[in-house]
Scaffold this active site. Structure first.
Site, PDB file in Angstrom:
ATOM      1  N   GLU A 133       0.887  -1.162   0.000  1.00 54.82           N
ATOM      2  CA  GLU A 133       0.000   0.000   0.000  1.00 54.82           C
ATOM      3  C   GLU A 133       0.921   1.206   0.000  1.00 54.82           C
ATOM      4  O   GLU A 133       1.317   1.712   1.054  1.00 54.82           O
ATOM      5  CB  GLU A 133      -0.929  -0.029   1.219  1.00 54.82           C
ATOM      6  CG  GLU A 133      -2.093   0.930   1.083  1.00 54.82           C
ATOM      7  CD  GLU A 133      -1.733   2.351   1.460  1.00 54.82           C
ATOM      8  OE1 GLU A 133      -1.180   3.065   0.589  1.00 54.82           O
ATOM      9  OE2 GLU A 133      -1.984   2.744   2.600  1.00 54.82           O
ATOM     10  N   GLU A 142       4.994  11.294  -1.485  1.00 50.95           N
ATOM     11  CA  GLU A 142       5.780  10.374  -0.660  1.00 50.95           C
ATOM     12  C   GLU A 142       6.782   9.575  -1.483  1.00 50.95           C
ATOM     13  O   GLU A 142       7.743   9.054  -0.936  1.00 50.95           O
ATOM     14  CB  GLU A 142       4.909   9.423   0.173  1.00 50.95           C
ATOM     15  CG  GLU A 142       3.974  10.132   1.143  1.00 50.95           C
ATOM     16  CD  GLU A 142       3.180   9.165   2.003  1.00 50.95           C
ATOM     17  OE1 GLU A 142       3.578   7.985   2.118  1.00 50.95           O
ATOM     18  OE2 GLU A 142       2.163   9.593   2.557  1.00 50.95           O
TER      19      GLU A 142
END
Length: 373
Positions: A133, A142
């Site tokens: 994930e 990110e």
């Protein structure tokens, strides 16, 4: 091909301080409260649970690699679905908590939790499935997908599958009162600054006005140019959403996701309304591969929803001032998103938009830079 000194780890373009990166990014995931937020997201959890247990043929008797295992729940599910071996890699001290959960759930003979960055971990064998994930705000914030790509290129068998297997990024025009709120906050901050400048000169004899422009730029970025997390209602979408990027997780490269470019059209389909912002979201799909497809495809979407919102929400890019638009108007958009030079986990986003009215009149293009922080 990696050099011998790199221990098989592909080189990463653009250097960054690993200790700073850890402090700014990975440390957040070492806290249980942050894991709880993700584990409480029913849309997220249901999608991964259904993808695994409705497609056990991809896991039964197979070797699985969980990249960024966090609490270890995907690794535990993989074992419960019949995996022969699961390598659960976690860069933070959350690995200790994952080990405890693996033990409690009686899968420690199958799941091996490994603490360390994925790029530096060595496995004793190739894997059949990579599950992760990895998605951040607006999908790519990110930059965790880099680690998944590294894992895929080093450890996935040619016949292997990725969970998820595909991803898409979306943009839509929206109406919202957030812009008015943020403009009010900005104007209040600037008014407070000028009062401060005046008081400092009167009381202490020092003129601070030389800092006014820099202060203004700081607050413009913070209040007006930094995208906002929001959970939008579907009724706030005032035009047809556009797909701006599609990713095949089996073949995507870091170069492909480092910079995203798109030109697209956003038709307005709501009568006499206000265009306040652009909104971005993503979805991912669990399809397996062409050679080894799933038995039941599963979608995880972060689109605006009445009752199925996710912890990702949507990214909102505000327009100042908002535009008056009507049915039949069109927005011609040139979009780009790249990694911030100061922090490769964050994103710089550029929208250049041109409004074409249904009457045929066109306005000059407007370019705005935003930040996803």
């Amino acid at each position: 091909m990696a050099s011998p000194a790199s221990n098989g780890v592909p080189a990463v373009k653009g250097s960054f301080d690993k200790s700073v990166d850890f402090a700014n990014y990975f440390c957040t995931y070492a806290f249980i409260y942050h894991q709880k937020e993700m584990l409480s997201d029913r849309v997220r959890m249901d999608a991964y649970y259904n993808a695994i247990f409705n497609n056990k043929h991809h896991f039964a008797g197979k070797v699985v690699l969980d990249v960024g295992t966090g609490s270890g729940i995907l690794a535990i599910w993989s074992a419960q679905a019949g995996a022969r071996k699961v390598y659960a890699v976690e860069a933070t001290k959350m690995a200790e908590h994952a080990k405890a959960l693996v033990h409690t759930n009686n899968v420690e003979d199958i799941v091996q939790v490994i603490e360390g960055p994925m790029e530096e971990v060595s496995l004793p064998e190739k894997v059949d499935v990579i599950i992760s994930e990895w998605m951040g705000y607006f999908l790519l914030r990110e930059s965790m997908f880099d680690s998944v790509i590294c894992a895929r290129d080093r450890w996935l068998k040619p016949s292997g599958v990725m969970y998820p297997s595909h991803a898409r990024m979306w943009v839509a025009p929206v109406r919202s009162g957030l812009g008015d709120q943020k403009m009010n906050d900005y104007e209040t901050a600037m008014s407070d600054w000028y009062s401060f400048v005046n008081d400092t000169e009167i009381n202490y004899g020092v003129n601070m006005n030389a800092l006014s422009q820099a202060y203004r730029e700081e607050h413009e970025k913070y209040y007006l140019k930094t995208s906002l997390w929001n959970s939008l209602h579907p009724s706030q979408i005032i035009g047809t959403p556009a797909i701006i990027k599609e990713i095949d997780c089996l073949t995507a490269t870091v170069d492909e996701i480092r910079n995203v470019f798109a030109n697209f059209l956003l038709p307005i389909n709501v009568d006499r309304t206000r265009l306040s912002a652009f909104a971005g979201w993503f979805d991912v799909h669990f399809r397996g591969s062409m050679q080894n497809p799933v038995e039941q495809e599963v979608e995880l979407t972060t689109a605006p929803s009445i009752d199925n919102s996710t912890h990702w929400g949507q990214q909102v890019f505000l327009l100042h001032p908002p535009l008056r638009v009507d049915v039949g108007d069109k927005l011609m958009i040139a979009f780009s998103m790249s990694r911030s030079r100061e922090n490769h986990r964050l994103m710089d986003v550029n929208f250049t938009y041109e409004l074409q009215l249904s009457s045929g009149k066109c306005f000059k293009p407007v370019a705005i830079k935003y930040y996803i922080e």
